[in-house]
Design a protein around this motif. Structure first.
Motif, short mmCIF file in Angstrom:
data_model
loop_
_atom_site.label_atom_id
_atom_site.label_comp_id
_atom_site.label_asym_id
_atom_site.label_seq_id
_atom_site.Cartn_x
_atom_site.Cartn_y
_atom_site.Cartn_z
N LEU A 45 0.84 -1.21 0.00
CA LEU A 45 0.00 0.00 0.00
C LEU A 45 0.87 1.25 0.00
O LEU A 45 0.59 2.21 -0.73
CB LEU A 45 -0.92 -0.01 1.22
CG LEU A 45 -1.91 1.15 1.34
CD1 LEU A 45 -2.85 1.17 0.14
CD2 LEU A 45 -2.71 1.04 2.63
N ALA A 46 1.94 1.23 0.79
CA ALA A 46 2.86 2.38 0.82
C ALA A 46 3.52 2.57 -0.54
O ALA A 46 3.71 3.70 -1.00
CB ALA A 46 3.90 2.18 1.91
N SER A 47 3.87 1.46 -1.20
CA SER A 47 4.48 1.53 -2.53
C SER A 47 3.51 2.14 -3.53
O SER A 47 3.91 2.94 -4.39
CB SER A 47 4.89 0.13 -2.98
OG SER A 47 5.42 0.15 -4.29
N ALA A 48 2.23 1.79 -3.42
CA ALA A 48 1.22 2.34 -4.33
C ALA A 48 1.06 3.85 -4.13
O ALA A 48 1.04 4.62 -5.10
CB ALA A 48 -0.12 1.64 -4.11
N VAL A 49 0.95 4.27 -2.88
CA VAL A 49 0.80 5.70 -2.59
C VAL A 49 2.04 6.47 -3.04
O VAL A 49 1.95 7.56 -3.61
CB VAL A 49 0.53 5.91 -1.09
CG1 VAL A 49 0.52 7.40 -0.75
CG2 VAL A 49 -0.80 5.28 -0.70
N ALA A 50 3.23 5.90 -2.79
CA ALA A 50 4.47 6.55 -3.20
C ALA A 50 4.52 6.69 -4.72
O ALA A 50 4.93 7.74 -5.25
CB ALA A 50 5.67 5.75 -2.71
N ALA A 51 4.11 5.65 -5.44
CA ALA A 51 4.11 5.70 -6.91
C ALA A 51 3.21 6.82 -7.41
O ALA A 51 3.57 7.57 -8.33
CB ALA A 51 3.68 4.35 -7.48
N ALA A 52 2.02 6.93 -6.83
CA ALA A 52 1.09 7.98 -7.24
C ALA A 52 1.66 9.37 -6.95
O ALA A 52 1.58 10.27 -7.79
CB ALA A 52 -0.24 7.79 -6.53
N CYS A 53 2.24 9.53 -5.78
CA CYS A 53 2.80 10.84 -5.40
C CYS A 53 3.97 11.23 -6.29
O CYS A 53 4.07 12.38 -6.73
CB CYS A 53 3.23 10.81 -3.94
SG CYS A 53 1.85 10.68 -2.77
N PHE A 54 4.87 10.28 -6.56
CA PHE A 54 6.02 10.59 -7.41
C PHE A 54 5.60 10.87 -8.84
O PHE A 54 6.18 11.74 -9.51
CB PHE A 54 7.03 9.45 -7.37
CG PHE A 54 7.93 9.48 -6.17
CD1 PHE A 54 8.78 10.54 -5.95
CD2 PHE A 54 7.91 8.44 -5.25
CE1 PHE A 54 9.61 10.57 -4.84
CE2 PHE A 54 8.73 8.47 -4.13
CZ PHE A 54 9.59 9.53 -3.93
N SER A 55 4.60 10.15 -9.32
CA SER A 55 4.11 10.40 -10.67
C SER A 55 3.58 11.83 -10.80
O SER A 55 3.87 12.53 -11.78
CB SER A 55 3.00 9.39 -11.02
OG SER A 55 2.49 9.64 -12.31
N PHE A 56 2.82 12.27 -9.82
CA PHE A 56 2.29 13.63 -9.83
C PHE A 56 3.40 14.66 -9.63
O PHE A 56 3.44 15.70 -10.29
CB PHE A 56 1.23 13.78 -8.74
CG PHE A 56 0.51 15.10 -8.76
CD1 PHE A 56 -0.45 15.36 -9.71
CD2 PHE A 56 0.81 16.08 -7.83
CE1 PHE A 56 -1.11 16.59 -9.73
CE2 PHE A 56 0.17 17.29 -7.84
CZ PHE A 56 -0.80 17.55 -8.80
N LEU A 57 4.34 14.35 -8.74
CA LEU A 57 5.43 15.27 -8.44
C LEU A 57 6.32 15.50 -9.65
O LEU A 57 6.85 16.60 -9.86
CB LEU A 57 6.26 14.72 -7.28
CG LEU A 57 7.45 15.56 -6.80
CD1 LEU A 57 6.96 16.87 -6.17
CD2 LEU A 57 8.28 14.78 -5.78
N LEU A 58 6.49 14.47 -10.48
CA LEU A 58 7.37 14.55 -11.64
C LEU A 58 6.65 14.99 -12.91
O LEU A 58 7.13 14.74 -14.01
CB LEU A 58 8.06 13.20 -11.86
CG LEU A 58 8.98 12.78 -10.71
CD1 LEU A 58 9.47 11.35 -10.90
CD2 LEU A 58 10.17 13.72 -10.60
N GLY A 59 5.52 15.65 -12.74
CA GLY A 59 4.85 16.27 -13.88
C GLY A 59 3.65 15.55 -14.42
O GLY A 59 3.08 15.98 -15.44
N GLY A 60 3.23 14.46 -13.82
CA GLY A 60 2.06 13.74 -14.29
C GLY A 60 0.77 14.42 -13.88
O GLY A 60 0.73 15.24 -12.97
#
Length: 257
Positions: A115-130
């Motif tokens: 679950l933490a990996s999923a949330v981190a993936a979503a946050c990094f995707s948004f942070l990096l311009g997604g």
């Protein structure tokens, strides 16, 4: 006393501690229990130590220290124990018992890590311009790779680091491609690059790279170089895993990348 020092150093190294921290902790423990002479030579995957107590012969120990399930909580607990030992409030026998408890500490359950990996993936995707849609889509590959890496960690015969990272990155790329294709069929536009980037960030060797730089800064050049090579191998495995899946997907009719 020597065995206690070596066990403490091994616990620190196996869980990702810096070289100087493991060596300093071993020296502090040895001096606190009356070591007349103590020497330690620490590398990223092993350590050598010798000790001589007053009125006793000199003894030495060599310990191979392969990397295990990294748990920064164990590092914090060993540091706390070493401070109590320096303060003179813990006997050798009590220290062994405390260290055994620390070495047996379990991390978070697999579902929570996923679950933490999923949330981190979503946050990094948004942070990096997604976009918001890209971030929400990245939840799926993030969760999938979290479950996959937890499963790999429990195998009896651990895979080579290059292979395990290649497979993990391949899982991210595969799930990302499937999700983006499903969005396309539903008429939604999603950036595959941003989804994949969000999913693989959790695989990046941040601790190895950071500790490698700190080791070099502390003049532990050999250990720093080893950690740097380790980081490069991890990055190569990630690149290979993503590249192979994307190349295979491009050969499938009807799949647009």
């Amino acid at each position: 006393v020597l065995e206690l020092c070596v066990d403490a150093g091994e616990t620190l190294l196996a869980n990702g501690a810096e070289i100087y921290r493991a060596q300093q902790t071993m020296e502090l423990i040895a001096r606190s229990y009356g070591a007349e002479h103590f020497n330690a030579y620490v590398l990223t995957n092993g350590l050598i130590a010798s000790i001589r107590l007053e009125g006793a012969d000199e003894h030495a120990a060599v310990r191979n220290t392969p990397r295990v399930d990294m748990n920064l909580g164990r590092i914090s607990a060993v540091n706390a124990l070493s401070r109590e030992i320096v303060a003179g409030t813990v006997t050798v026998e009590a220290a062994f018992a405390r260290l055994a408890v620390i070495r047996a500490m379990r991390g978070f359950p697999g579902w929570m890590m996923a679950l933490a990996s999923a949330v981190a993936a979503a946050c990094f995707s948004f942070l990096l311009g997604g976009s918001v849609l890209d971030a929400l889509t990245a939840l799926a590959p993030g969760f999938a790779v979290g479950l996959f890496t937890c499963r790999l960690a429990r195998t009896r015969a651990p895979l080579n680091k290059l292979v395990s990272n290649m497979l993990s990155a391949g899982v991210v790329a595969l799930v990302s491609v499937v999700c983006v294709q499903l969005h396309g069929m539903a008429g939604l536009s999603c950036d595959l690059d941003k989804v994949i980037i969000g999913g693989i960030v959790s695989l990046m060797p941040g601790i190895a790279l950071t500790n490698g730089i700190r080791d070099v800064a502390n003049c532990d050049y050999l250990s720093g170089t080893i950690r740097a090579i380790d980081a490069v191998l991890v990055a190569a495995g990630i690149a290979l895993g993503v590249g192979i899946v994307l190349r295979a997907a491009s050969l499938v009719p009807g799949v647009y990348l």
